[in-house]
Write a protein that holds these residues in place. Sequence first.
Motif, PDB file in Angstrom:
ATOM      1  N   ALA A   1       0.841  -1.171   0.000  1.00  0.00           N
ATOM      2  CA  ALA A   1       0.000   0.000   0.000  1.00  0.00           C
ATOM      3  C   ALA A   1       0.888   1.236   0.000  1.00  0.00           C
ATOM      4  O   ALA A   1       2.009   1.200   0.482  1.00  0.00           O
ATOM      5  CB  ALA A   1      -0.899  -0.010   1.230  1.00  0.00           C
ATOM      6  N   VAL A   2       0.357   2.302  -0.532  1.00  0.00           N
ATOM      7  CA  VAL A   2       1.091   3.563  -0.612  1.00  0.00           C
ATOM      8  C   VAL A   2       0.257   4.663   0.022  1.00  0.00           C
ATOM      9  O   VAL A   2      -0.952   4.757  -0.221  1.00  0.00           O
ATOM     10  CB  VAL A   2       1.394   3.921  -2.084  1.00  0.00           C
ATOM     11  CG1 VAL A   2       2.115   5.250  -2.182  1.00  0.00           C
ATOM     12  CG2 VAL A   2       2.187   2.828  -2.770  1.00  0.00           C
ATOM     13  N   ASP A   3       0.895   5.473   0.850  1.00  0.00           N
ATOM     14  CA  ASP A   3       0.238   6.659   1.375  1.00  0.00           C
ATOM     15  C   ASP A   3       1.228   7.815   1.305  1.00  0.00           C
ATOM     16  O   ASP A   3       2.305   7.671   0.749  1.00  0.00           O
ATOM     17  CB  ASP A   3      -0.305   6.430   2.790  1.00  0.00           C
ATOM     18  CG  ASP A   3       0.759   6.311   3.854  1.00  0.00           C
ATOM     19  OD1 ASP A   3       1.965   6.379   3.530  1.00  0.00           O
ATOM     20  OD2 ASP A   3       0.405   6.145   5.023  1.00  0.00           O
ATOM     21  N   GLY A   4       0.880   8.940   1.880  1.00  0.00           N
ATOM     22  CA  GLY A   4       1.747  10.111   1.821  1.00  0.00           C
ATOM     23  C   GLY A   4       3.094   9.914   2.493  1.00  0.00           C
ATOM     24  O   GLY A   4       4.049  10.621   2.208  1.00  0.00           O
ATOM     25  N   GLY A   5       3.185   8.930   3.379  1.00  0.00           N
ATOM     26  CA  GLY A   5       4.426   8.670   4.097  1.00  0.00           C
ATOM     27  C   GLY A   5       5.316   7.619   3.452  1.00  0.00           C
ATOM     28  O   GLY A   5       6.377   7.314   3.961  1.00  0.00           O
ATOM     29  N   GLY A   6       4.886   7.027   2.361  1.00  0.00           N
ATOM     30  CA  GLY A   6       5.684   6.006   1.699  1.00  0.00           C
ATOM     31  C   GLY A   6       4.866   4.765   1.422  1.00  0.00           C
ATOM     32  O   GLY A   6       3.670   4.831   1.162  1.00  0.00           O
ATOM     33  N   THR A   7       5.534   3.619   1.502  1.00  0.00           N
ATOM     34  CA  THR A   7       4.871   2.351   1.202  1.00  0.00           C
ATOM     35  C   THR A   7       4.891   1.444   2.429  1.00  0.00           C
ATOM     36  O   THR A   7       5.714   1.600   3.322  1.00  0.00           O
ATOM     37  CB  THR A   7       5.562   1.615   0.032  1.00  0.00           C
ATOM     38  OG1 THR A   7       6.902   1.327   0.402  1.00  0.00           O
ATOM     39  CG2 THR A   7       5.549   2.450  -1.229  1.00  0.00           C
ATOM     40  N   ALA A   8       3.971   0.489   2.428  1.00  0.00           N
ATOM     41  CA  ALA A   8       3.892  -0.495   3.509  1.00  0.00           C
ATOM     42  C   ALA A   8       3.447  -1.814   2.895  1.00  0.00           C
ATOM     43  O   ALA A   8       2.748  -1.843   1.891  1.00  0.00           O
ATOM     44  CB  ALA A   8       2.916  -0.044   4.581  1.00  0.00           C
ATOM     45  N   ALA A   9       3.854  -2.902   3.514  1.00  0.00           N
ATOM     46  CA  ALA A   9       3.458  -4.238   3.056  1.00  0.00           C
ATOM     47  C   ALA A   9       3.317  -5.151   4.261  1.00  0.00           C
ATOM     48  O   ALA A   9       3.935  -4.915   5.305  1.00  0.00           O
ATOM     49  CB  ALA A   9       4.501  -4.808   2.095  1.00  0.00           C
ATOM     50  N   ALA A  10       2.482  -6.162   4.113  1.00  0.00           N
ATOM     51  CA  ALA A  10       2.297  -7.149   5.177  1.00  0.00           C
ATOM     52  C   ALA A  10       1.987  -8.484   4.520  1.00  0.00           C
ATOM     53  O   ALA A  10       1.459  -8.536   3.415  1.00  0.00           O
ATOM     54  CB  ALA A  10       1.171  -6.738   6.114  1.00  0.00           C
ATOM     55  N   GLY A  34      -7.943  -0.509  10.727  1.00  0.00           N
ATOM     56  CA  GLY A  34      -6.584  -0.041  10.982  1.00  0.00           C
ATOM     57  C   GLY A  34      -6.362   1.397  10.528  1.00  0.00           C
ATOM     58  O   GLY A  34      -5.680   2.175  11.210  1.00  0.00           O
ATOM     59  N   LEU A  35      -6.947   1.776   9.407  1.00  0.00           N
ATOM     60  CA  LEU A  35      -6.788   3.141   8.919  1.00  0.00           C
ATOM     61  C   LEU A  35      -7.470   4.145   9.851  1.00  0.00           C
ATOM     62  O   LEU A  35      -6.996   5.278   9.998  1.00  0.00           O
ATOM     63  CB  LEU A  35      -7.348   3.267   7.501  1.00  0.00           C
ATOM     64  CG  LEU A  35      -6.543   2.550   6.417  1.00  0.00           C
ATOM     65  CD1 LEU A  35      -7.262   2.648   5.071  1.00  0.00           C
ATOM     66  CD2 LEU A  35      -5.129   3.088   6.312  1.00  0.00           C
ATOM     67  N   LEU A  36      -8.576   3.732  10.471  1.00  0.00           N
ATOM     68  CA  LEU A  36      -9.235   4.616  11.439  1.00  0.00           C
ATOM     69  C   LEU A  36      -8.330   4.924  12.625  1.00  0.00           C
ATOM     70  O   LEU A  36      -8.454   5.979  13.247  1.00  0.00           O
ATOM     71  CB  LEU A  36     -10.550   4.005  11.923  1.00  0.00           C
ATOM     72  CG  LEU A  36     -11.682   4.014  10.893  1.00  0.00           C
ATOM     73  CD1 LEU A  36     -12.870   3.213  11.413  1.00  0.00           C
ATOM     74  CD2 LEU A  36     -12.090   5.433  10.548  1.00  0.00           C
ATOM     75  N   ASP A  37      -7.414   4.004  12.921  1.00  0.00           N
ATOM     76  CA  ASP A  37      -6.433   4.239  13.987  1.00  0.00           C
ATOM     77  C   ASP A  37      -5.231   5.035  13.480  1.00  0.00           C
ATOM     78  O   ASP A  37      -4.334   5.357  14.250  1.00  0.00           O
ATOM     79  CB  ASP A  37      -5.943   2.912  14.574  1.00  0.00           C
ATOM     80  CG  ASP A  37      -6.998   2.229  15.418  1.00  0.00           C
ATOM     81  OD1 ASP A  37      -7.928   2.909  15.882  1.00  0.00           O
ATOM     82  OD2 ASP A  37      -6.886   1.003  15.612  1.00  0.00           O
ATOM     83  N   GLY A  38      -5.188   5.293  12.164  1.00  0.00           N
ATOM     84  CA  GLY A  38      -4.103   6.079  11.586  1.00  0.00           C
ATOM     85  C   GLY A  38      -2.804   5.320  11.396  1.00  0.00           C
ATOM     86  O   GLY A  38      -1.749   5.924  11.311  1.00  0.00           O
ATOM     87  N   ASP A  39      -2.880   4.003  11.310  1.00  0.00           N
ATOM     88  CA  ASP A  39      -1.662   3.187  11.210  1.00  0.00           C
ATOM     89  C   ASP A  39      -1.761   2.270   9.993  1.00  0.00           C
ATOM     90  O   ASP A  39      -2.415   1.233  10.039  1.00  0.00           O
ATOM     91  CB  ASP A  39      -1.509   2.369  12.486  1.00  0.00           C
ATOM     92  CG  ASP A  39      -0.193   1.612  12.556  1.00  0.00           C
ATOM     93  OD1 ASP A  39       0.449   1.400  11.500  1.00  0.00           O
ATOM     94  OD2 ASP A  39       0.193   1.220  13.661  1.00  0.00           O
ATOM     95  N   LEU A  40      -1.112   2.663   8.896  1.00  0.00           N
ATOM     96  CA  LEU A  40      -1.177   1.890   7.662  1.00  0.00           C
ATOM     97  C   LEU A  40      -0.600   0.494   7.841  1.00  0.00           C
ATOM     98  O   LEU A  40      -1.171  -0.488   7.349  1.00  0.00           O
ATOM     99  CB  LEU A  40      -0.459   2.624   6.528  1.00  0.00           C
ATOM    100  CG  LEU A  40      -0.444   1.923   5.171  1.00  0.00           C
ATOM    101  CD1 LEU A  40      -1.861   1.666   4.665  1.00  0.00           C
ATOM    102  CD2 LEU A  40       0.354   2.733   4.164  1.00  0.00           C
ATOM    103  N   ASP A  41       0.523   0.379   8.535  1.00  0.00           N
ATOM    104  CA  ASP A  41       1.126  -0.946   8.737  1.00  0.00           C
ATOM    105  C   ASP A  41       0.168  -1.875   9.478  1.00  0.00           C
ATOM    106  O   ASP A  41      -0.044  -3.018   9.078  1.00  0.00           O
ATOM    107  CB  ASP A  41       2.444  -0.838   9.506  1.00  0.00           C
ATOM    108  CG  ASP A  41       3.536  -0.164   8.700  1.00  0.00           C
ATOM    109  OD1 ASP A  41       3.661  -0.473   7.502  1.00  0.00           O
ATOM    110  OD2 ASP A  41       4.254   0.676   9.254  1.00  0.00           O
ATOM    111  N   GLN A  42      -0.429  -1.390  10.560  1.00  0.00           N
ATOM    112  CA  GLN A  42      -1.371  -2.197  11.323  1.00  0.00           C
ATOM    113  C   GLN A  42      -2.627  -2.476  10.499  1.00  0.00           C
ATOM    114  O   GLN A  42      -3.218  -3.552  10.604  1.00  0.00           O
ATOM    115  CB  GLN A  42      -1.738  -1.519  12.642  1.00  0.00           C
ATOM    116  CG  GLN A  42      -2.672  -2.326  13.515  1.00  0.00           C
ATOM    117  CD  GLN A  42      -2.072  -3.651  13.991  1.00  0.00           C
ATOM    118  OE1 GLN A  42      -0.880  -3.907  13.882  1.00  0.00           O
ATOM    119  NE2 GLN A  42      -2.906  -4.503  14.524  1.00  0.00           N
ATOM    120  N   ALA A  43      -3.040  -1.530   9.681  1.00  0.00           N
ATOM    121  CA  ALA A  43      -4.213  -1.731   8.823  1.00  0.00           C
ATOM    122  C   ALA A  43      -3.993  -2.916   7.892  1.00  0.00           C
ATOM    123  O   ALA A  43      -4.895  -3.750   7.707  1.00  0.00           O
ATOM    124  CB  ALA A  43      -4.502  -0.467   8.017  1.00  0.00           C
TER     125      ALA A  43
END
Length: 81
Positions: A1-10, A34-43
């Motif tokens: 996934a990509v957001d304004g802070g970079g990329t994340a994967a799980a 997870g996005l409601l908590d503001g944490d892309l990695d956890q999402a």
Amino acid sequence: AVDGGGTAAATSPAFRGSEPIGAGDAFCAGLVRGLLDGDLDQALVLAGAMAAAKQAVPGDAAVVGPEELELALADDPRMRR
């Protein structure tokens, strides 16, 4: 996934595929939570765990509850039977 802070994967937990119908919905539910908590990695972790848990439960309308989610997050071997 990509957001304004970079990329994340799980990686999704291992699971026993029983019923794929509803797995995409379960993935989206975990992602939104997870996005409601503001944490892309956890999402992404929650999304993969929810999809894995749903696919391990027979039936196209099976409810994935907290117990199944905890098993998936813990990579419990019962999810692979």
